[in-house]
Design a protein around this motif. Structure first.
Motif, PDB file in Angstrom:
ATOM      1  N   ASN A  50       0.833  -1.024   0.141  1.00 36.24           N
ATOM      2  CA  ASN A  50      -0.111  -0.029   0.051  1.00 36.24           C
ATOM      3  C   ASN A  50       0.671   1.129   0.067  1.00 36.24           C
ATOM      4  OD1 ASN A  50      -2.231  -1.399   0.199  1.00 36.24           O
ATOM      5  ND2 ASN A  50      -2.636  -1.534   2.482  1.00 36.24           N
ATOM      6  N   ILE A  51       0.351   2.306  -0.599  1.00 36.75           N
ATOM      7  CA  ILE A  51       1.153   3.796  -0.460  1.00 36.75           C
ATOM      8  C   ILE A  51       1.112   4.047   0.983  1.00 36.75           C
ATOM      9  CG2 ILE A  51       0.590   6.192  -1.408  1.00 36.75           C
ATOM     10  CD1 ILE A  51       1.667   4.219  -3.466  1.00 36.75           C
ATOM     11  N   ILE A  52       2.084   4.545   1.346  1.00 37.98           N
ATOM     12  CA  ILE A  52       2.171   5.179   2.614  1.00 37.98           C
ATOM     13  C   ILE A  52       3.250   6.446   2.749  1.00 37.98           C
ATOM     14  CG2 ILE A  52       2.070   2.883   3.979  1.00 37.98           C
ATOM     15  CD1 ILE A  52       5.070   2.829   4.118  1.00 37.98           C
ATOM     16  N   PRO A  53       3.089   7.394   3.627  1.00 32.66           N
ATOM     17  CA  PRO A  53       3.957   8.490   3.655  1.00 32.66           C
ATOM     18  C   PRO A  53       5.142   7.993   4.567  1.00 32.66           C
ATOM     19  CG  PRO A  53       1.984   8.684   5.320  1.00 32.66           C
ATOM     20  CD  PRO A  53       1.918   7.263   4.731  1.00 32.66           C
ATOM     21  N   LEU A  54       6.259   8.431   3.876  1.00 34.08           N
ATOM     22  CA  LEU A  54       7.671   8.122   4.413  1.00 34.08           C
ATOM     23  C   LEU A  54       8.039   9.358   5.254  1.00 34.08           C
ATOM     24  CD1 LEU A  54       9.260   6.293   1.431  1.00 34.08           C
ATOM     25  CD2 LEU A  54       7.915   5.247   3.195  1.00 34.08           C
ATOM     26  N   SER A  55       8.019  10.417   4.736  1.00 29.83           N
ATOM     27  CA  SER A  55       8.514  11.570   5.527  1.00 29.83           C
ATOM     28  C   SER A  55       7.976  12.823   4.718  1.00 29.83           C
ATOM     29  CB  SER A  55      10.213  11.613   5.135  1.00 29.83           C
ATOM     30  OG  SER A  55      10.385  11.890   3.561  1.00 29.83           O
ATOM     31  N   LEU A  56       8.138  13.813   5.680  1.00 29.79           N
ATOM     32  CA  LEU A  56       7.811  15.311   5.022  1.00 29.79           C
ATOM     33  C   LEU A  56       8.782  16.293   5.468  1.00 29.79           C
ATOM     34  CD1 LEU A  56       6.618  17.574   7.416  1.00 29.79           C
ATOM     35  CD2 LEU A  56       4.763  15.535   7.797  1.00 29.79           C
ATOM     36  N   GLU A  57       9.037  17.219   4.636  1.00 31.51           N
ATOM     37  CA  GLU A  57       9.781  18.297   4.724  1.00 31.51           C
ATOM     38  C   GLU A  57       9.250  19.853   4.627  1.00 31.51           C
ATOM     39  OE1 GLU A  57      14.221  19.881   2.869  1.00 31.51           O
ATOM     40  OE2 GLU A  57      12.954  18.533   1.547  1.00 31.51           O
ATOM     41  N   ILE A  58       9.334  20.481   5.705  1.00 27.61           N
ATOM     42  CA  ILE A  58       9.048  21.879   5.812  1.00 27.61           C
ATOM     43  C   ILE A  58       9.864  22.909   5.141  1.00 27.61           C
ATOM     44  CG2 ILE A  58       7.673  23.470   7.198  1.00 27.61           C
ATOM     45  CD1 ILE A  58       7.402  20.904   9.105  1.00 27.61           C
ATOM     46  N   VAL A  59       9.629  23.492   4.093  1.00 24.59           N
ATOM     47  CA  VAL A  59      10.522  24.347   3.522  1.00 24.59           C
ATOM     48  C   VAL A  59      10.322  25.882   4.095  1.00 24.59           C
ATOM     49  CG1 VAL A  59      11.281  25.236   1.366  1.00 24.59           C
ATOM     50  CG2 VAL A  59      10.712  22.872   1.462  1.00 24.59           C
ATOM     51  N   ASP A  60      11.334  26.584   4.481  1.00 19.56           N
ATOM     52  CA  ASP A  60      11.103  27.854   5.142  1.00 19.56           C
ATOM     53  C   ASP A  60      10.334  27.578   6.453  1.00 19.56           C
ATOM     54  OD1 ASP A  60      12.584  29.115   2.986  1.00 19.56           O
ATOM     55  OD2 ASP A  60      10.755  29.352   1.953  1.00 19.56           O
ATOM     56  N   ALA A  61      10.804  26.695   7.228  1.00 21.24           N
ATOM     57  CA  ALA A  61      10.075  26.540   8.526  1.00 21.24           C
ATOM     58  C   ALA A  61       9.960  27.402   9.466  1.00 21.24           C
ATOM     59  CB  ALA A  61      10.911  25.264   9.083  1.00 21.24           C
ATOM     60  N   SER A  62      10.954  28.457   9.525  1.00 24.26           N
ATOM     61  CA  SER A  62      10.820  29.707  10.405  1.00 24.26           C
ATOM     62  C   SER A  62       9.883  30.685   9.839  1.00 24.26           C
ATOM     63  CB  SER A  62      12.069  30.256  10.801  1.00 24.26           C
ATOM     64  OG  SER A  62      12.651  30.851   9.660  1.00 24.26           O
ATOM     65  N   ILE A  64       7.156  29.867   7.747  1.00 22.03           N
ATOM     66  CA  ILE A  64       5.760  29.169   8.221  1.00 22.03           C
ATOM     67  C   ILE A  64       5.350  29.154   9.568  1.00 22.03           C
ATOM     68  CG2 ILE A  64       4.647  26.835   8.021  1.00 22.03           C
ATOM     69  CD1 ILE A  64       6.497  26.323   5.532  1.00 22.03           C
ATOM     70  N   PHE A  65       6.207  28.781  10.591  1.00 17.94           N
ATOM     71  CA  PHE A  65       5.996  28.987  11.995  1.00 17.94           C
ATOM     72  C   PHE A  65       5.908  30.487  12.654  1.00 17.94           C
ATOM     73  CE2 PHE A  65       6.854  24.148  11.425  1.00 17.94           C
ATOM     74  CZ  PHE A  65       5.727  23.834  11.682  1.00 17.94           C
ATOM     75  N   LYS A  66       6.357  31.124  11.834  1.00 15.58           N
ATOM     76  CA  LYS A  66       6.539  32.347  12.273  1.00 15.58           C
ATOM     77  C   LYS A  66       7.327  32.702  13.685  1.00 15.58           C
ATOM     78  CE  LYS A  66       2.312  34.013  10.017  1.00 15.58           C
ATOM     79  NZ  LYS A  66       1.065  33.605   9.969  1.00 15.58           N
ATOM     80  N   CYS A  67       8.449  32.099  13.631  1.00 14.83           N
ATOM     81  CA  CYS A  67       9.476  32.058  14.847  1.00 14.83           C
ATOM     82  C   CYS A  67      11.025  32.089  14.218  1.00 14.83           C
ATOM     83  CB  CYS A  67       9.042  30.988  15.487  1.00 14.83           C
ATOM     84  SG  CYS A  67       9.593  29.314  14.662  1.00 14.83           S
ATOM     85  N   THR A 109       1.185  26.491  15.219  1.00 21.10           N
ATOM     86  CA  THR A 109       0.581  25.588  14.640  1.00 21.10           C
ATOM     87  C   THR A 109       0.346  26.290  13.017  1.00 21.10           C
ATOM     88  OG1 THR A 109      -1.616  26.762  14.786  1.00 21.10           O
ATOM     89  CG2 THR A 109      -0.949  24.953  16.113  1.00 21.10           C
ATOM     90  N   VAL A 110       0.400  25.128  11.831  1.00 20.82           N
ATOM     91  CA  VAL A 110       0.223  25.344  10.607  1.00 20.82           C
ATOM     92  C   VAL A 110      -0.955  24.482   9.969  1.00 20.82           C
ATOM     93  CG1 VAL A 110       2.163  24.199   9.730  1.00 20.82           C
ATOM     94  CG2 VAL A 110       1.320  26.131   8.612  1.00 20.82           C
ATOM     95  N   ASN A 111      -1.517  25.029   9.249  1.00 21.00           N
ATOM     96  CA  ASN A 111      -2.751  24.210   8.413  1.00 21.00           C
ATOM     97  C   ASN A 111      -2.435  24.223   6.942  1.00 21.00           C
ATOM     98  OD1 ASN A 111      -4.736  22.237   8.071  1.00 21.00           O
ATOM     99  ND2 ASN A 111      -6.277  23.553   8.941  1.00 21.00           N
TER     100      ASN A 111
END
Length: 128
Positions: A50-62, A64-67, A109-111
């Motif tokens: 089955n298809i499964i999520p292996l990983s995620l990468e958040i680009v420009d994390a600071s 996106i999270f405003k920190c 948080t981010v959505n």
């Protein structure tokens, strides 16, 4: 909803490129998909295929999270949870983290959501 527990070493932050990566599970890599500023890597479950999520990468994390970037380091990051919901029409990612900044706990948080353009099968995961 299936729950997956993250090990402490599964979350990495690279301050130079401002990218946060989260290893979700092991499997054979198949493809990646961008959902806003998040790149999801998918693979196949080695047992049932089955298809499964292996990983995620958040680009420009600071951004996106405003920190501050240093508040996302492994030393400052205290807790992170991700809810990943994929339906026939849409992919939704809700990320919540707790971090320290000047010895004060902050919750961020981010959505993020986008259309399911690759027809990925339904997935409902809580990653904590």
């Amino acid at each position: 909803m299936k729950n997956i527990e993250l090990s402490p070493d599964s979350i990495k932050y690279d301050i130079e490129c401002d990218c946060m990566s989260v290893r979700i599970m092991d499997g054979k890599y198949e493809f990646s998909m961008e959902v806003g500023d998040v790149v999801l890597d998918f693979g196949k479950d080695l047992i049932d295929g089955n298809i499964i999520p292996l990983s995620l990468e958040i680009v420009d994390a600071s951004v996106i999270f405003k920190c501050q970037k240093n508040s996302l380091s492994e030393k400052s990051l205290k807790n992170m949870s991700v809810q990943l919901k994929i339906s026939k029409e849409q992919i939704s990612i809700f990320i919540q983290l707790t971090t320290l900044f000047r010895n004060e706990k902050m919750q961020k948080t981010v959505n993020i959501s986008d259309m399911n353009r690759l027809n990925i099968p339904d997935i409902d995961l809580a990653i904590v």
